[in-house]
Design an enzyme around this catalytic site. Structure first.
Site, PDB file in Angstrom:
ATOM      1  N   GLU A 152       4.565 -13.854 -13.926  1.00 18.62           N
ATOM      2  CA  GLU A 152       3.997 -12.668 -13.267  1.00 18.62           C
ATOM      3  C   GLU A 152       3.255 -11.738 -14.225  1.00 18.62           C
ATOM      4  OE1 GLU A 152       8.297 -10.453 -12.420  1.00 18.62           O
ATOM      5  OE2 GLU A 152       6.702 -10.192 -10.975  1.00 18.62           O
ATOM      6  N   HIS A 194      14.459 -35.861 -12.863  1.00 22.46           N
ATOM      7  CA  HIS A 194      14.064 -36.227 -11.502  1.00 22.46           C
ATOM      8  C   HIS A 194      12.620 -35.832 -11.212  1.00 22.46           C
ATOM      9  CE1 HIS A 194      18.163 -37.413 -10.706  1.00 22.46           C
ATOM     10  NE2 HIS A 194      18.530 -36.291 -11.321  1.00 22.46           N
ATOM     11  N   GLU A 216      14.633 -16.752 -13.542  1.00 23.70           N
ATOM     12  CA  GLU A 216      14.192 -15.383 -13.805  1.00 23.70           C
ATOM     13  C   GLU A 216      13.243 -15.347 -15.019  1.00 23.70           C
ATOM     14  OE1 GLU A 216      14.137 -12.783 -12.209  1.00 23.70           O
ATOM     15  OE2 GLU A 216      13.896 -11.164 -13.652  1.00 23.70           O
ATOM     16  N   LYS A 225       9.375 -14.054 -14.870  1.00 21.21           N
ATOM     17  CA  LYS A 225       8.851 -12.980 -15.733  1.00 21.21           C
ATOM     18  C   LYS A 225       7.571 -13.449 -16.410  1.00 21.21           C
ATOM     19  CE  LYS A 225      10.511 -10.500 -14.416  1.00 21.21           C
ATOM     20  NZ  LYS A 225      11.472 -10.235 -13.434  1.00 21.21           N
ATOM     21  N   TRP A 267      -2.981  -2.556  -1.649  1.00 20.57           N
ATOM     22  CA  TRP A 267      -2.738  -3.928  -2.060  1.00 20.57           C
ATOM     23  C   TRP A 267      -3.326  -4.783  -0.941  1.00 20.57           C
ATOM     24  CZ3 TRP A 267      -0.122  -8.248  -0.160  1.00 20.57           C
ATOM     25  CH2 TRP A 267       0.122  -9.275  -1.077  1.00 20.57           C
ATOM     26  N   CYS A 326       0.827  -1.208   0.000  1.00 17.82           N
ATOM     27  CA  CYS A 326       0.000   0.000   0.000  1.00 17.82           C
ATOM     28  C   CYS A 326       0.863   1.261   0.000  1.00 17.82           C
ATOM     29  CB  CYS A 326      -0.915   0.091   1.206  1.00 17.82           C
ATOM     30  SG  CYS A 326      -1.873  -1.394   1.507  1.00 17.82           S
ATOM     31  N   ASN A 381      -0.588   1.318   6.299  1.00 16.79           N
ATOM     32  CA  ASN A 381       0.191   0.341   5.540  1.00 16.79           C
ATOM     33  C   ASN A 381       0.780  -0.633   6.552  1.00 16.79           C
ATOM     34  OD1 ASN A 381       1.953  -0.964   3.772  1.00 16.79           O
ATOM     35  ND2 ASN A 381       3.498   0.656   3.887  1.00 16.79           N
ATOM     36  N   GLY A 382       0.569  -1.939   6.338  1.00 15.32           N
ATOM     37  CA  GLY A 382       1.135  -2.913   7.279  1.00 15.32           C
ATOM     38  C   GLY A 382       0.081  -3.935   7.673  1.00 15.32           C
ATOM     39  N   LYS A 385       4.787  -3.599  -6.727  1.00 14.60           N
ATOM     40  CA  LYS A 385       6.213  -3.480  -7.011  1.00 14.60           C
ATOM     41  C   LYS A 385       7.053  -3.705  -5.759  1.00 14.60           C
ATOM     42  CE  LYS A 385       9.704  -2.259  -9.654  1.00 14.60           C
ATOM     43  NZ  LYS A 385      10.137  -3.389 -10.480  1.00 14.60           N
ATOM     44  N   ARG A 432       3.201   0.347  -5.267  1.00 11.78           N
ATOM     45  CA  ARG A 432       3.090  -0.379  -4.004  1.00 11.78           C
ATOM     46  C   ARG A 432       1.775  -1.138  -3.881  1.00 11.78           C
ATOM     47  NH1 ARG A 432       6.919   2.074  -0.467  1.00 11.78           N
ATOM     48  NH2 ARG A 432       5.921   1.056   1.282  1.00 11.78           N
TER      49      ARG A 432
HETATM   50  O1  M6R Z   1      12.511  -4.483  -4.315  1.00 11.50           O
HETATM   51  P1  M6R Z   1      13.084  -5.872  -4.191  1.00 11.50           P
HETATM   52  O2  M6R Z   1      14.174  -6.128  -5.137  1.00 11.50           O
HETATM   53  O3  M6R Z   1      13.457  -6.200  -2.791  1.00 11.50           O
HETATM   54  O4  M6R Z   1      11.872  -6.803  -4.593  1.00 11.50           O
HETATM   55  C1  M6R Z   1      11.970  -8.192  -4.527  1.00 11.50           C
HETATM   56  C2  M6R Z   1      10.836  -8.853  -5.263  1.00 11.50           C
HETATM   57  O5  M6R Z   1       9.611  -8.481  -4.709  1.00 11.50           O
HETATM   58  C3  M6R Z   1      10.829  -8.500  -6.753  1.00 11.50           C
HETATM   59  O6  M6R Z   1      12.035  -8.814  -7.366  1.00 11.50           O
HETATM   60  C4  M6R Z   1       9.693  -9.245  -7.475  1.00 11.50           C
HETATM   61  O7  M6R Z   1       9.938 -10.614  -7.479  1.00 11.50           O
HETATM   62  C5  M6R Z   1       9.518  -8.702  -8.892  1.00 11.50           C
HETATM   63  N1  M6R Z   1       8.129  -8.504  -9.175  1.00 11.50           N
HETATM   64  C6  M6R Z   1      10.065  -9.596  -9.930  1.00 11.50           C
HETATM   65  O8  M6R Z   1       9.849  -9.139 -11.225  1.00 11.50           O
END
Ligand code: M6R
Length: 612
Positions: free
Chosen positions: A492, A508, A485, A489, A73, A2, A99-100, A607, A27
């Site tokens: 998400e 395996h 990675e 991508k 969020w 948030c 927030n929290g 984010k 956020r």
């Molecule tokens: O801000 P940070 O690098 O600590 O964030 C970590 C993850 O939340 C962040 O990398 C997340 O996995 C991304 N959405 C990946 O694209």
């Protein structure tokens, strides 16, 4: 997570708040709301984004010197108008944005229900504002004291701003384990979840510390106390003023723009940390603590998501180049498993935002146990950056797309330089070899630029995978974290189930998933793994999997083995993650686009993950 934004003192405080919320949308963006005081407290909320809130209030009386807002969020309660903030106390006196997570909200709620209170939302935040209101009524307290005393009963993490409509010349904010920044401008105060929304209007900021309460007044003065009621003189930091108008610059999403920025970011990283005349890597955080790095028995790397993947790459590089033992952990596991940490350990926290709750907690734990902590961060002044013994910044600039792209390659490039630097410190790398590696590294921006030329081809090919249900990404060695990675991508932003695996692990279990409907992306850019990888490809081909090979120019792979081969420019093996990830980012982007997904703001995500 948030985003919180509040303003007291501007002519049109609500307008400032709405503008700030837009910058905080990374956020969270499932619902939004704003409260403005103009003779009475008016609250407006919507399920949706800040733009929807702007639409909703455009014909409403929004003038007023005091306003507070929120972009959410969801944690407790589904995304819905009634769960959106600001939340009001039942008596209509208090409005709060939070927030929290209030961990003991259920027992506080039971207490309030017994006292006859009722609730309009499913949120823990409404419980908090009602609980403060109960204290205020019961003990006849002014707001700051009601906040302070009620927090004695509250467990959990929070940052909140609260307004009392019977004393609208004052706003109160408190913080514990969630960030809150107070911006000071000529016209008043801005309270926000981070500095982004403050840089256009404020010259000075206070980073509120845990267990602190600030009271700001319309008249321009403020007081800070801690939860024990001791007066605090906070450090006031100067803020570099900048206009932060974020533009897609002709791209159709921030993610695509950020993918294209990568060559420039790598060039900027090299410029910042490499003295090309001396062929030396200059990383101040390491140079200043050279002895600690030289004597380190072990490096533990903590991070989440993409940052954790960058950490895995660093593990391969630091161990092989510098000969220092490295372990990489999810910050969320590390912080709760009572890890063995000694004073000869270095704990590196990697975070784009510098605000990720689990990474912050892991760093705090490492600090408590006496390790030397080192942040690899993108956001200057962020909470993690302020809690580490040393920090080095990646040079990615603000990343807006929720799916991390340029921050990942920014992290990997800095971590690669760190590995080389440590190798020179431990004596494993001769200066001449170091110079050779630097020379190779200097070519990477150009090679990435060339890797981006696959764009159109990948845009066309990706149409084949738009309707798939699953995908696999396989790599060996340095390409295993890149496979993770690539899979992250894809899932998400396109919501297609995807997994990254070390290619040899296929046998395996995961090979059971392979059939003619399964695209399998094979990362074959590291020559040393090629022979072994070829056998893994055969195994997939014999199970009719669709094989897409990403390989370096000049690498010979039997055409019969692959449905498609995607060629990218060859770089030295230690640099391959930086080029290999580029086509994976583009493939995810085009698949998500083909599926009509919101690329910059995927569903259910934010984010910056500031709750655990
Ligand atoms: O801000 P940070 O690098 O600590 O964030 C970590 C993850 O939340 C962040 O990398 C997340 O996995 C991304 N959405 C990946 O694209």
């Amino acid at each position: 997570m948030c985003g919180i934004m509040a303003n007291i003192g501007s002519e049109n405080a609500a307008r400032e708040v709405l503008a700030g919320l837009k910058k905080l949308e990374y956020r969270g963006y499932d619902s939004a709301g704003v409260a403005v005081f103009n003779n009475a407290l008016n609250v407006f909320k919507v399920k949706g984004k800040v733009a929807d809130l702007e639409d909703h209030v455009k014909n409403q009386p929004m003038a007023g010197l005091v306003a507070l807002g929120h972009t959410r969020w969801a944690t407790h309660g589904v995304p819905a108008e009634n769960n959106a903030h600001p939340h009001m106390s039942e008596n209509g006196r208090l409005a709060m944005v939070h927030n929290g997570i209030i961990e003991n909200y259920q027992s506080l709620k039971n207490f309030l229900i017994e006292k006859g209170y009722s609730f309009k939302s499913d949120t823990d935040s409404e419980v908090l504002v009602q609980y403060i209101a109960w204290y205020q009524d019961h003990y006849q307290l002014e707001l700051t004291e009601a906040v302070r005393r009620s927090l004695g009963d509250v467990e959990g993490s929070f940052a909140f701003v609260i307004l009392d409509s019977t004393a609208p010349n004052t706003m109160v904010a408190a913080k514990n384990d969630n960030p809150l920044v107070v911006g000071i401008s000529g016209s008043g105060f801005y309270l926000a979840s981070d500095v982004f929304p403050l840089t256009e209007s404020c010259d000075k900021v206070i980073y509120l510390e845990d267990q602190e309460i600030i009271t700001v007044h319309l008249e321009g003065d403020y007081e800070v106390i801690d939860f024990e009621n001791a007066s605090i003189t906070p450090e006031v930091h100067t803020l570099e003023r900048k206009d932060t108008v974020y533009s897609k610059e002709g791209f159709d999403s921030f993610m695509l723009k950020e993918i294209y920025e990568q060559p420039e970011i790598i060039a900027r990283t090299l410029k910042s940390y490499v003295d090309t005349n001396l062929a030396e890597i200059k990383i101040e955080a390491i140079d200043l603590h050279r002895r600690i790095f030289k004597q380190a028995k072990r490096i533990v790397i903590v991070g989440c998501g993409t940052s954790w993947h960058a950490g895995l790459i660093a593990e391969y590089l630091i161990e092989s180049m510098a000969g220092i033992h490295v372990e990489v952990e999810y910050a969320s596991e590390f912080r709760y498993r009572d890890p063995l940490i000694s004073t000869s350990d270095i704990v590196i926290g990697i975070s784009q935002s510098g605000e990720t709750a689990d990474t912050l907690a892991a760093i705090k734990l490492a600090n408590e146990r006496g390790a030397f902590t080192y942040g690899i961060i993108n956001t200057p002044g962020s909470t993690i950056a302020r809690h580490t013994d040393a920090v080095s910044y990646i040079k990615a600039g603000v990343e807006i797309g929720v799916a991390s792209t340029k921050a990942f390659t920014g992290q990997v490039s800095l971590l690669t330089l760190i590995a080389l630097k440590l190798a020179t410190i431990t004596g494993k790398l001769h200066p001449l070899q170091c110079k050779k590696s630097i020379d190779e590294f200097l070519e990477v921006p150009k090679m990435m630029q060339e890797a981006l030329l696959t764009d159109q081809l990948l845009g066309d090919l990706s149409q084949n995978w738009v309707n798939k249900e699953s995908a696999l990404f396989l790599g060996r060695g340095l390409n295993f974290p890149v496979a993770l990675e690539g899979a992250l991508k894809l899932k998400e932003i396109s919501y297609i189930h995807a997994e990254g695996y070390p290619a040899a692990e296929m046998k395996h279990g995961p090979i059971a998933l392979v059939d003619s409907e399964m695209p399998v992306f094979i990362l074959a850019t590291n020559k040393s793994a090629l022979l072994k990888l070829t056998s893994n490809i055969q195994e997939i081909k014999s199970r009719k999997g669709e094989v897409i090979i990403i390989r370096n120019a000049g690498m010979e792979i039997d055409a019969a083995l692959a449905d498609y081969q995607i060629e990218i420019p060859a770089v030295s093996e230690f640099l391959t993650p930086l080029t290999t990830v580029v086509p994976l980012q583009l493939i995810s982007y085009y698949i998500a686009k083909g599926r009509g997904c919101n690329i910059d703001q995927p569903r259910n995500l934010a984010k910056s993950v500031t709750v655990e």
